[in-house]
Design a protein around this motif. Structure first.
Motif, PDB file in Angstrom:
ATOM      1  N   LEU A  68       0.751  -1.239   0.028  1.00 14.95           N
ATOM      2  CA  LEU A  68      -0.036  -0.090   0.021  1.00 14.95           C
ATOM      3  C   LEU A  68       0.968   1.341  -0.023  1.00 14.95           C
ATOM      4  O   LEU A  68       1.584   1.408   0.866  1.00 14.95           O
ATOM      5  CB  LEU A  68      -0.856   0.098   1.192  1.00 14.95           C
ATOM      6  N   THR A  69       0.584   2.192  -0.850  1.00 12.30           N
ATOM      7  CA  THR A  69       1.511   3.405  -0.961  1.00 12.30           C
ATOM      8  C   THR A  69       0.693   4.602  -0.247  1.00 12.30           C
ATOM      9  O   THR A  69      -0.505   4.839  -0.657  1.00 12.30           O
ATOM     10  CB  THR A  69       1.779   3.902  -2.445  1.00 12.30           C
ATOM     11  N   VAL A  70       1.041   5.160   0.658  1.00 11.68           N
ATOM     12  CA  VAL A  70       0.438   6.165   1.425  1.00 11.68           C
ATOM     13  C   VAL A  70       1.126   7.528   1.370  1.00 11.68           C
ATOM     14  O   VAL A  70       2.473   7.688   1.512  1.00 11.68           O
ATOM     15  CB  VAL A  70       0.520   5.950   2.843  1.00 11.68           C
ATOM     16  N   LEU A  71       0.686   8.726   0.789  1.00 11.72           N
ATOM     17  CA  LEU A  71       0.917   9.981   1.022  1.00 11.72           C
ATOM     18  C   LEU A  71       0.713  10.726   2.099  1.00 11.72           C
ATOM     19  O   LEU A  71      -0.438  10.748   2.325  1.00 11.72           O
ATOM     20  CB  LEU A  71       0.503  10.876  -0.312  1.00 11.72           C
ATOM     21  N   ASP A  72       1.571  11.156   2.793  1.00  9.22           N
ATOM     22  CA  ASP A  72       1.413  11.700   4.037  1.00  9.22           C
ATOM     23  C   ASP A  72       1.996  13.054   4.275  1.00  9.22           C
ATOM     24  O   ASP A  72       3.002  13.669   4.071  1.00  9.22           O
ATOM     25  CB  ASP A  72       2.543  10.741   5.306  1.00  9.22           C
ATOM     26  N   ALA A  73       0.881  13.999   4.489  1.00  8.95           N
ATOM     27  CA  ALA A  73       0.950  15.039   4.508  1.00  8.95           C
ATOM     28  C   ALA A  73       0.512  15.706   5.754  1.00  8.95           C
ATOM     29  O   ALA A  73      -0.084  16.719   5.860  1.00  8.95           O
ATOM     30  CB  ALA A  73       0.254  15.993   3.458  1.00  8.95           C
ATOM     31  N   THR A  74       0.760  14.994   6.665  1.00  5.39           N
ATOM     32  CA  THR A  74       0.348  15.378   8.193  1.00  5.39           C
ATOM     33  C   THR A  74       1.525  15.957   8.991  1.00  5.39           C
ATOM     34  O   THR A  74       2.569  15.813   8.801  1.00  5.39           O
ATOM     35  CB  THR A  74      -0.179  14.209   8.871  1.00  5.39           C
ATOM     36  N   ILE A  75       1.196  16.746  10.109  1.00  2.60           N
ATOM     37  CA  ILE A  75       1.800  17.263  11.039  1.00  2.60           C
ATOM     38  C   ILE A  75       1.531  16.838  12.456  1.00  2.60           C
ATOM     39  O   ILE A  75       0.438  16.484  12.733  1.00  2.60           O
ATOM     40  CB  ILE A  75       2.195  18.845  10.959  1.00  2.60           C
ATOM     41  N   TRP A  76       2.397  17.341  13.595  1.00  2.00           N
ATOM     42  CA  TRP A  76       1.946  17.099  14.880  1.00  2.00           C
ATOM     43  C   TRP A  76       1.685  15.753  15.279  1.00  2.00           C
ATOM     44  O   TRP A  76       2.535  14.752  15.155  1.00  2.00           O
ATOM     45  CB  TRP A  76       0.840  18.107  15.320  1.00  2.00           C
ATOM     46  N   VAL A 123       5.237   4.637   2.977  1.00  2.00           N
ATOM     47  CA  VAL A 123       4.714   6.074   3.664  1.00  2.00           C
ATOM     48  C   VAL A 123       5.731   6.808   2.693  1.00  2.00           C
ATOM     49  O   VAL A 123       6.834   6.600   3.241  1.00  2.00           O
ATOM     50  CB  VAL A 123       4.431   5.916   4.983  1.00  2.00           C
ATOM     51  N   ILE A 124       5.405   7.824   1.996  1.00  2.00           N
ATOM     52  CA  ILE A 124       5.744   8.651   1.606  1.00  2.00           C
ATOM     53  C   ILE A 124       5.532  10.044   2.381  1.00  2.00           C
ATOM     54  O   ILE A 124       4.403  10.665   2.229  1.00  2.00           O
ATOM     55  CB  ILE A 124       5.809   9.278   0.036  1.00  2.00           C
ATOM     56  N   VAL A 153       3.179  17.197  -5.486  1.00  2.00           N
ATOM     57  CA  VAL A 153       2.037  16.416  -4.619  1.00  2.00           C
ATOM     58  C   VAL A 153       1.162  15.620  -5.432  1.00  2.00           C
ATOM     59  O   VAL A 153       0.837  14.562  -5.132  1.00  2.00           O
ATOM     60  CB  VAL A 153       1.640  17.125  -3.549  1.00  2.00           C
ATOM     61  N   GLN A 154       0.458  16.479  -6.333  1.00  2.00           N
ATOM     62  CA  GLN A 154      -0.355  15.932  -7.526  1.00  2.00           C
ATOM     63  C   GLN A 154       0.073  14.568  -8.423  1.00  2.00           C
ATOM     64  O   GLN A 154      -0.474  13.650  -8.272  1.00  2.00           O
ATOM     65  CB  GLN A 154      -1.146  17.123  -8.214  1.00  2.00           C
ATOM     66  N   GLN A 155       1.263  14.895  -8.602  1.00  2.00           N
ATOM     67  CA  GLN A 155       1.888  13.747  -9.345  1.00  2.00           C
ATOM     68  C   GLN A 155       2.184  12.476  -8.508  1.00  2.00           C
ATOM     69  O   GLN A 155       1.952  11.366  -8.856  1.00  2.00           O
ATOM     70  CB  GLN A 155       3.390  13.981  -9.904  1.00  2.00           C
ATOM     71  N   LEU A 156       2.522  12.781  -7.144  1.00  2.00           N
ATOM     72  CA  LEU A 156       2.582  11.592  -6.201  1.00  2.00           C
ATOM     73  C   LEU A 156       1.199  10.872  -5.893  1.00  2.00           C
ATOM     74  O   LEU A 156       1.222  10.006  -5.845  1.00  2.00           O
ATOM     75  CB  LEU A 156       3.260  12.093  -4.982  1.00  2.00           C
ATOM     76  N   ALA A 157       0.138  11.996  -5.899  1.00  2.00           N
ATOM     77  CA  ALA A 157      -1.092  11.428  -5.619  1.00  2.00           C
ATOM     78  C   ALA A 157      -1.603  10.450  -6.626  1.00  2.00           C
ATOM     79  O   ALA A 157      -2.497   9.734  -6.235  1.00  2.00           O
ATOM     80  CB  ALA A 157      -2.067  12.442  -5.340  1.00  2.00           C
ATOM     81  N   ARG A 158      -1.180  10.503  -7.875  1.00  2.00           N
ATOM     82  CA  ARG A 158      -1.761   9.707  -9.012  1.00  2.00           C
ATOM     83  C   ARG A 158      -1.390   8.372  -8.712  1.00  2.00           C
ATOM     84  O   ARG A 158      -2.041   7.541  -9.164  1.00  2.00           O
ATOM     85  CB  ARG A 158      -1.155  10.116 -10.263  1.00  2.00           C
ATOM     86  N   SER A 159      -0.057   8.049  -7.910  1.00  3.08           N
ATOM     87  CA  SER A 159       0.438   6.621  -7.879  1.00  3.08           C
ATOM     88  C   SER A 159      -0.051   6.121  -6.423  1.00  3.08           C
ATOM     89  O   SER A 159       0.324   4.989  -5.958  1.00  3.08           O
ATOM     90  CB  SER A 159       1.884   6.544  -8.095  1.00  3.08           C
ATOM     91  N   VAL A 214      -3.691   5.893  -0.712  1.00  2.66           N
ATOM     92  CA  VAL A 214      -4.086   6.366   0.353  1.00  2.66           C
ATOM     93  C   VAL A 214      -3.627   8.261   0.301  1.00  2.66           C
ATOM     94  O   VAL A 214      -2.175   8.226   0.193  1.00  2.66           O
ATOM     95  CB  VAL A 214      -4.156   6.047   1.758  1.00  2.66           C
ATOM     96  N   PHE A 215      -4.334   9.004   0.515  1.00  6.54           N
ATOM     97  CA  PHE A 215      -3.639  10.446   0.809  1.00  6.54           C
ATOM     98  C   PHE A 215      -4.177  10.902   2.141  1.00  6.54           C
ATOM     99  O   PHE A 215      -5.340  11.069   2.386  1.00  6.54           O
ATOM    100  CB  PHE A 215      -4.305  11.406  -0.224  1.00  6.54           C
ATOM    101  N   ILE A 216      -3.487  11.104   3.100  1.00  9.73           N
ATOM    102  CA  ILE A 216      -3.755  11.458   4.643  1.00  9.73           C
ATOM    103  C   ILE A 216      -2.940  12.997   4.791  1.00  9.73           C
ATOM    104  O   ILE A 216      -2.102  13.337   4.485  1.00  9.73           O
ATOM    105  CB  ILE A 216      -3.156  10.704   5.684  1.00  9.73           C
ATOM    106  N   GLU A 217      -4.222  13.816   5.273  1.00 10.35           N
ATOM    107  CA  GLU A 217      -3.568  15.302   5.565  1.00 10.35           C
ATOM    108  C   GLU A 217      -4.458  15.678   6.826  1.00 10.35           C
ATOM    109  O   GLU A 217      -5.569  15.148   7.011  1.00 10.35           O
ATOM    110  CB  GLU A 217      -3.919  15.972   4.612  1.00 10.35           C
ATOM    111  N   ASN A 218      -3.770  16.779   7.329  1.00 11.32           N
ATOM    112  CA  ASN A 218      -4.681  16.993   8.592  1.00 11.32           C
ATOM    113  C   ASN A 218      -4.135  18.823   8.365  1.00 11.32           C
ATOM    114  O   ASN A 218      -3.937  19.536   9.640  1.00 11.32           O
ATOM    115  CB  ASN A 218      -4.374  16.491   9.863  1.00 11.32           C
ATOM    116  N   PHE A 219      -4.601  19.303   7.192  1.00 14.41           N
ATOM    117  CA  PHE A 219      -4.332  20.936   7.246  1.00 14.41           C
ATOM    118  C   PHE A 219      -5.039  21.635   7.827  1.00 14.41           C
ATOM    119  O   PHE A 219      -6.409  21.181   8.279  1.00 14.41           O
ATOM    120  CB  PHE A 219      -4.484  21.129   5.621  1.00 14.41           C
ATOM    121  N   ARG A 220      -5.017  22.801   8.209  1.00 16.77           N
ATOM    122  CA  ARG A 220      -5.850  23.691   8.904  1.00 16.77           C
ATOM    123  C   ARG A 220      -7.039  23.896   7.766  1.00 16.77           C
ATOM    124  O   ARG A 220      -6.980  23.735   6.833  1.00 16.77           O
ATOM    125  CB  ARG A 220      -5.227  25.168   9.005  1.00 16.77           C
TER     126      ARG A 220
END
Length: 340
Positions: A231-239, A256-257, A300-306, A309-315
């Protein structure tokens, strides 16, 4: 997590799993901050009901019980001082950073404790939360049964019968899945069983005796993924919550990237960023991208293509500002399977 990993592996292989939960391993996971520091060469000692890296962080007395306050960053302390009506504390050199605040914690308590004991816990929590400080009244075990937040999440959705036929209310599965409705847990086929029974269960691949075994499949090296691909996971989370979720997936074999901001590691936790990296980001790949620029968002969009799962916790407001209707963000997984 072991149960979720076993269920994922069963979906991939058609075979059940036997779970051996080590008490020592569970304790290591519970003390992940301690062991993360140990990996960096720091041996922590006991500090009672206090955290030696920052202050105030812990349980304090209030008028009607106890209140939990979490002041980690310098900004947190500034907000606390202003909420207390004591803005002059912000300029006090004794409280300029986490180490100094811990060294002068008795001076903080001189003004903090009387203020806390003059109000009820719910009022303190409301005031501090409105000011941007993490705080919560400490409730009793019985209070949890009627907690409005837990009720809204259907947290207590699992009831079982004990040996005397009495119904026991239990916490349900903390992880919601579209594949399994709430309350879908049931007793294990063999219960506790003896050694022979457990061995037979393993040989049957976790299936009940007398049931049809699925067609054997080659067992992949990881529970998450398909056709031998992790499973490839794109991780854009903090904290905390997001990085911990993706670290658990990495521990279980996912690829996980982690998307980092340029020079952004120092803002995780004041002087303990190194330990947070050990604790929350082990086993991940890393890429520094400035997503505030058009070029960064394109990467980021290019990475999301492959990614699966995309995980984020943006404001609030950050994610909608991106062009999420772009074909680059149309992931190849059902919407119900994404994490956020």
């Amino acid at each position: 997590m072991a149960i979720e990993a076993a269920l994922a592996a069963r979906r991939n292989t058609g075979r059940g799993c036997y779970i051996d939960a080590s008490v020592m391993e569970a304790m290591v996971c519970s003390h992940q901050s301690t062991f993360s520091r140990y990996a960096a060469g720091v041996v922590m000692g006991r500090s009672g009901n206090e955290v030696a890296t920052c202050y105030p962080l812990g349980v304090k007395r209030c008028r009607d019980g106890y209140i939990l306050i979490s002041v980690v960053t310098d900004q947190d302390f500034d907000r606390l001082a202003i909420a207390m009506g004591l803005p002059h504390l912000v300029a006090d050199p004794r409280f300029s950073d986490g180490t100094s605040r811990y060294r002068h914690r008795d001076s903080i308590d001189v003004v903090l404790d009387p203020w806390l004991r003059s109000m009820d816990g719910d009022d303190i929590a409301g005031l501090l939360q409105a000011a941007g400080v993490v705080a919560s009244k400490v409730v009793t075990t019985l209070d949890l049964l009627s907690d409005p937040q837990l009720e809204s999440r259907d947290f207590f959705d699992c009831s079982v019968d004990d040996e005397n036929g009495v119904r026991i209310r239990m916490p349900g599965n903390p992880v919601r899945s579209a594949r399994r409705p709430p309350g879908a847990f049931r007793r294990a086929p063999q219960g506790r069983g003896d050694a022979d029974g457990v061995q037979a269960l393993i040989q049957r691949g976790g299936q009940r005796s007398g049931t049809d075994r699925p067609t054997p499949h080659s067992v992949p090296s990881q529970p998450f993924g398909s056709e031998g691909r992790p499973l490839t996971v794109l991780d854009a989370t903090i904290w905390w919550a997001g990085p911990l979720a993706t670290r658990l997936l990495a521990d279980l074999g996912a690829r996980v990237i982690r998307i980092e901001r340029p020079a952004g590691r120092d803002d995780t936790y004041h002087d303990s960023g190194l330990y947070v990296t050990h604790k929350l980001h082990r086993g991940k790949l890393s890429l520094a991208v400035d997503s505030r620029t058009a070029e960064g968002r394109a990467i980021v969009q290019q990475l999301a293509r492959s990614a699966d799962v995309f995980i984020e916790n943006f404001r609030p407001g950050v994610r909608p500002s991106w062009d999420w209707t772009s074909p680059l963000f149309r992931l190849s997984i059902p919407r119900s399977s994404t994490f956020r």
